[in-house]
Scaffold this motif. Structure first.
Motif, mmCIF file in Angstrom:
data_model
loop_
_atom_site.group_PDB
_atom_site.id
_atom_site.type_symbol
_atom_site.label_atom_id
_atom_site.label_comp_id
_atom_site.label_asym_id
_atom_site.label_seq_id
_atom_site.Cartn_x
_atom_site.Cartn_y
_atom_site.Cartn_z
ATOM 1 N N ALA A 12 0.817 -1.212 0.000
ATOM 2 C CA ALA A 12 0.000 0.000 0.000
ATOM 3 C C ALA A 12 0.853 1.266 0.000
ATOM 4 O O ALA A 12 0.404 2.325 -0.445
ATOM 5 C CB ALA A 12 -0.930 -0.015 1.207
ATOM 6 N N HIS A 13 2.084 1.175 0.502
ATOM 7 C CA HIS A 13 2.953 2.358 0.603
ATOM 8 C C HIS A 13 4.352 2.020 0.077
ATOM 9 O O HIS A 13 5.318 1.957 0.840
ATOM 10 C CB HIS A 13 3.024 2.847 2.054
ATOM 11 C CG HIS A 13 1.684 3.142 2.649
ATOM 12 N ND1 HIS A 13 0.940 4.258 2.293
ATOM 13 C CD2 HIS A 13 0.938 2.454 3.551
ATOM 14 C CE1 HIS A 13 -0.195 4.255 2.967
ATOM 15 N NE2 HIS A 13 -0.233 3.179 3.727
ATOM 16 N N PRO A 14 4.492 1.795 -1.217
ATOM 17 C CA PRO A 14 5.799 1.412 -1.768
ATOM 18 C C PRO A 14 6.813 2.538 -1.661
ATOM 19 O O PRO A 14 6.464 3.718 -1.700
ATOM 20 C CB PRO A 14 5.475 1.102 -3.231
ATOM 21 C CG PRO A 14 4.254 1.908 -3.532
ATOM 22 C CD PRO A 14 3.461 1.925 -2.261
ATOM 23 N N VAL A 15 8.080 2.148 -1.549
ATOM 24 C CA VAL A 15 9.136 3.144 -1.456
ATOM 25 C C VAL A 15 9.456 3.727 -2.836
ATOM 26 O O VAL A 15 9.974 4.839 -2.956
ATOM 27 C CB VAL A 15 10.398 2.530 -0.806
ATOM 28 C CG1 VAL A 15 11.046 1.504 -1.723
ATOM 29 C CG2 VAL A 15 11.390 3.603 -0.398
ATOM 30 N N GLY A 16 9.122 3.008 -3.876
ATOM 31 C CA GLY A 16 9.340 3.486 -5.248
ATOM 32 C C GLY A 16 8.032 3.567 -6.006
ATOM 33 O O GLY A 16 6.948 3.556 -5.414
ATOM 34 N N ARG A 17 8.133 3.610 -7.316
ATOM 35 C CA ARG A 17 6.926 3.684 -8.126
ATOM 36 C C ARG A 17 7.189 3.033 -9.477
ATOM 37 O O ARG A 17 8.326 2.970 -9.966
ATOM 38 C CB ARG A 17 6.478 5.129 -8.338
ATOM 39 C CG ARG A 17 7.531 6.040 -8.956
ATOM 40 C CD ARG A 17 6.927 7.349 -9.452
ATOM 41 N NE ARG A 17 5.952 7.111 -10.522
ATOM 42 C CZ ARG A 17 5.317 8.095 -11.156
ATOM 43 N NH1 ARG A 17 5.515 9.354 -10.820
ATOM 44 N NH2 ARG A 17 4.470 7.811 -12.139
ATOM 45 N N PHE A 18 6.114 2.520 -10.083
ATOM 46 C CA PHE A 18 6.205 1.989 -11.434
ATOM 47 C C PHE A 18 6.176 3.158 -12.417
ATOM 48 O O PHE A 18 5.340 4.071 -12.298
ATOM 49 C CB PHE A 18 5.032 1.042 -11.713
ATOM 50 C CG PHE A 18 5.113 -0.256 -10.957
ATOM 51 C CD1 PHE A 18 5.907 -1.286 -11.428
ATOM 52 C CD2 PHE A 18 4.395 -0.445 -9.784
ATOM 53 C CE1 PHE A 18 5.986 -2.490 -10.743
ATOM 54 C CE2 PHE A 18 4.468 -1.634 -9.086
ATOM 55 C CZ PHE A 18 5.264 -2.665 -9.563
#
Length: 287
Positions: A12-18
């Motif tokens: 739900a709270h990723p450190v990165g992003r796609f």
């Protein structure tokens, strides 16, 4: 941490992003073959033994292993008159588990009305971690929760200068710390005991357990609760930090090469929740 837990890419709270031009769905699920032999023990016997397990990763959970019916013992599963609805994958049928005089209600389930895109889970059964006696990969017991094949820990020796202070008191001063890099977390810095003022550490009775590092002991510093910790007998895989001490930068002052460290978001470990979390006595009994 792995794909879907803590700050993983599917959490739900990723450190990165796609890096995609369009927003991704709020929840992404990922299923894949485990490609390892996985066994389940209950009632003093093996009730499932398979090299054809599929892992399901979904946000906020450790991976869940789904077994083909052919690899589950005869008479192990008894259907229950209980159906729930998975928020993404539809109706879920529940089973009691029986073996050797032992039984557990609602201890296994099957996703019975899967959408077409989730066909690789069709007819497969998952076992709940809490009621089962143990899960094994080959002859090695999996402790704590389902093993996440994307969780990784790397430990590196370094000559950087690390200083820990409690006010004006120097608690630790070293040029040989070890950096522990763990999937989804910021680095943690571990200090050898010879470079720490032992009088500054007040042992705390309570311990916790990490499935990847072992039993963790804690220390108060100057009245600050659990400001430091140590894996005094760390698992062999992380022996380079065994009996080293790490410090919480939000409770004492930790300086690395003259720069003060701060606790980064997402560093607090999320409790195991519905997945199995061993207590310390149980871990000691099996080690």
């Amino acid at each position: 941490m792995g794909l879907s837990w803590q700050q993983g890419p599917l959490s739900a709270h990723p450190v990165g992003r796609f890096l995609t031009p369009d927003p991704l769905p709020e929840r992404l699920l990922y299923a894949e073959p485990l490609r390892r032999r996985l066994r389940v023990r209950f009632g003093g016997d093996w009730i499932a033994d398979s090299e054809d397990v599929v892992l399901l990763h979904e946000p906020g959970r450790y991976p869940v292993a789904y077994f083909p019916p052919a690899d589950i013992g005869a008479g192990v599963l008894e259907p229950e008159d209980h159906v729930t609805v998975h928020r993404d994958l539809g109706a879920t049928e529940w089973f009691s588990v029986h073996r050797g005089g032992a039984s557990a209600r609602r201890a296994a389930w099957r996703l019975s009305d899967l959408p077409s895109y989730a066909g690789m889970l069709r007819d497969r059964v998952a076992f709940a971690w809490h009621p089962m006696e143990a899960f094994y990969e080959e002859d090695e017991r999996i402790t704590g929760h389902a093993a996440d094949i994307y969780h990784r820990i790397d430990i590196r020796r370094t000559s950087r200068h690390l200083v820990v202070r409690d006010g004006n008191r120097v608690v630790a001063d070293t040029v040989r710390p070890r950096a522990l890099y763990e999937s989804g977390f910021a680095p943690r810095w571990y200090v050898p005991r010879d470079d720490i003022d032992p009088a500054a550490l007040e042992p705390v009775e309570r311990q916790t357990f990490c499935p990847y590092k072992g039993l963790c002991s804690y220390y108060d510093i100057g009245g600050r609760s659990r400001a430091a910790w140590s894996y005094e007998e760390a698992w062999p895989e992380v022996h380079l930090v065994s009996n080293y001490v790490s410090f919480e930068p939000d409770k004492v002052d930790v300086w690395l090469d003259g720069k003060q460290l701060a606790l980064e978001p997402g560093q607090s470990v999320v409790p195991h929740g519905i997945d199995r979390g061993f207590d310390v006595d149980e871990v000691l009994a099996h080690t």
